[in-house]
Design an enzyme around this catalytic site. Structure first.
Site, PDB file in Angstrom:
ATOM      1  N   GLY A  72       0.633  -1.189   0.013  1.00 48.56           N
ATOM      2  CA  GLY A  72      -0.012  -0.077   0.087  1.00 48.56           C
ATOM      3  C   GLY A  72       0.821   1.339   0.053  1.00 48.56           C
ATOM      4  O   GLY A  72       2.052   1.099   0.032  1.00 48.56           O
ATOM      5  N   GLU A  88      -0.187   0.979  -6.339  1.00 45.53           N
ATOM      6  CA  GLU A  88       0.620   0.495  -5.201  1.00 45.53           C
ATOM      7  C   GLU A  88       0.964  -0.826  -5.281  1.00 45.53           C
ATOM      8  O   GLU A  88       1.990  -1.219  -5.120  1.00 45.53           O
ATOM      9  CB  GLU A  88      -0.041   1.213  -3.921  1.00 45.53           C
ATOM     10  CG  GLU A  88       0.310   2.640  -3.679  1.00 45.53           C
ATOM     11  CD  GLU A  88       1.589   3.022  -3.400  1.00 45.53           C
ATOM     12  OE1 GLU A  88       2.452   2.296  -3.118  1.00 45.53           O
ATOM     13  OE2 GLU A  88       2.009   4.321  -3.430  1.00 45.53           O
ATOM     14  N   GLU A  92       4.668  -2.388  -5.531  1.00 42.02           N
ATOM     15  CA  GLU A  92       5.360  -3.213  -4.581  1.00 42.02           C
ATOM     16  C   GLU A  92       5.387  -4.728  -4.723  1.00 42.02           C
ATOM     17  O   GLU A  92       6.327  -5.571  -4.152  1.00 42.02           O
ATOM     18  CB  GLU A  92       4.570  -2.873  -3.285  1.00 42.02           C
ATOM     19  CG  GLU A  92       4.902  -1.344  -2.933  1.00 42.02           C
ATOM     20  CD  GLU A  92       4.259  -1.157  -1.470  1.00 42.02           C
ATOM     21  OE1 GLU A  92       3.735  -1.909  -0.802  1.00 42.02           O
ATOM     22  OE2 GLU A  92       4.442   0.171  -1.148  1.00 42.02           O
ATOM     23  N   PRO A 109      -5.738   8.571  14.507  1.00 42.93           N
ATOM     24  CA  PRO A 109      -4.624   9.618  14.228  1.00 42.93           C
ATOM     25  C   PRO A 109      -3.063   9.075  14.654  1.00 42.93           C
ATOM     26  O   PRO A 109      -2.414   9.528  13.962  1.00 42.93           O
ATOM     27  CB  PRO A 109      -4.909  10.477  15.418  1.00 42.93           C
ATOM     28  CG  PRO A 109      -6.524  10.564  15.723  1.00 42.93           C
ATOM     29  CD  PRO A 109      -6.703   9.076  15.448  1.00 42.93           C
ATOM     30  N   GLU A 138      11.452  -7.133   0.101  1.00 44.28           N
ATOM     31  CA  GLU A 138      11.011  -8.396  -0.438  1.00 44.28           C
ATOM     32  C   GLU A 138       9.165  -8.650  -0.244  1.00 44.28           C
ATOM     33  O   GLU A 138       8.503  -7.975   0.240  1.00 44.28           O
ATOM     34  CB  GLU A 138      11.637  -9.739   0.648  1.00 44.28           C
ATOM     35  CG  GLU A 138      13.043  -9.606   0.797  1.00 44.28           C
ATOM     36  CD  GLU A 138      13.443 -10.377   1.685  1.00 44.28           C
ATOM     37  OE1 GLU A 138      13.743 -11.538   1.448  1.00 44.28           O
ATOM     38  OE2 GLU A 138      13.544 -10.132   3.043  1.00 44.28           O
TER      39      GLU A 138
END
Length: 167
Positions: A72, A88, A92, A109, A138
């Site tokens: 992400g 994303e 990745e 938060p 990895e």
């Protein structure tokens, strides 16, 4: 770390301040009022089902360097969250993903030590060849029961658990 649209850095990379802080300083110097508003970061996370397992990355960078995490990252300006999760995940993991279900929105938060981020998490199906890239050192496919036992970065353990309840 607060998020600002423009950060001023010295040639050695040290952060000097932000454009917003400089505007506030100048306004006060001239007897004017300037308000500095903090920005919340918008991110996406992908729970990817691939080869009967769950795809996890080992993070290349801080925070949580070398920890397992869901693929992400940050949503880019002008991008939908659905486009961002596909991008994303591909960056990745090398996989083409298809979001099939919204897992949830996670907004505590303190969920990210870099500052307040809100993530939109998706359950996805992955296809293609697995290959680590971008922020991933990895990439692995874990059986579901193993993935649930791993300590994951951020609040990804909760996201994974919530996603698997939807399945």
């Amino acid at each position: 770390m607060e998020r600002h649209l423009l950060v001023v850095k010295a040639p050695d990379g040290a952060e000097i301040g932000s454009f917003a802080e400089e505007v506030k300083r100048l306004a006060e110097e001239h007897g004017l009022k300037a308000e500095l508003h903090r920005c919340v970061g918008l991110t996406v996370d992908a729970v990817i089902i691939y080869n009967n397992g769950i795809v996890l990355i080992r993070r290349k960078n801080e925070p949580f360097k070398d920890h397992y995490a869901l693929p992400g990252g940050f949503v880019e300006y002008g991008e939908t969250v659905e486009q961002a999760v596909v991008r994303e995940a591909r960056e990745e993991t090398g996989l083409n993903v298809r979001p099939i279900k919204l897992v949830g929105v996670y907004s505590k938060p303190n969920r990210d030590p870099r500052g307040h981020t809100v993530t939109v998490a998706f359950l996805c199906i992955g296809e293609g060849e697995l290959k680590a890239g971008d922020d991933a050192r990895e990439v692995f496919v874990f059986p579901v029961d193993e993935a649930l036992k791993l300590p994951l970065a951020f609040d990804h353990g909760k996201i994974l658990h919530d996603a698997l309840e939807l399945r």
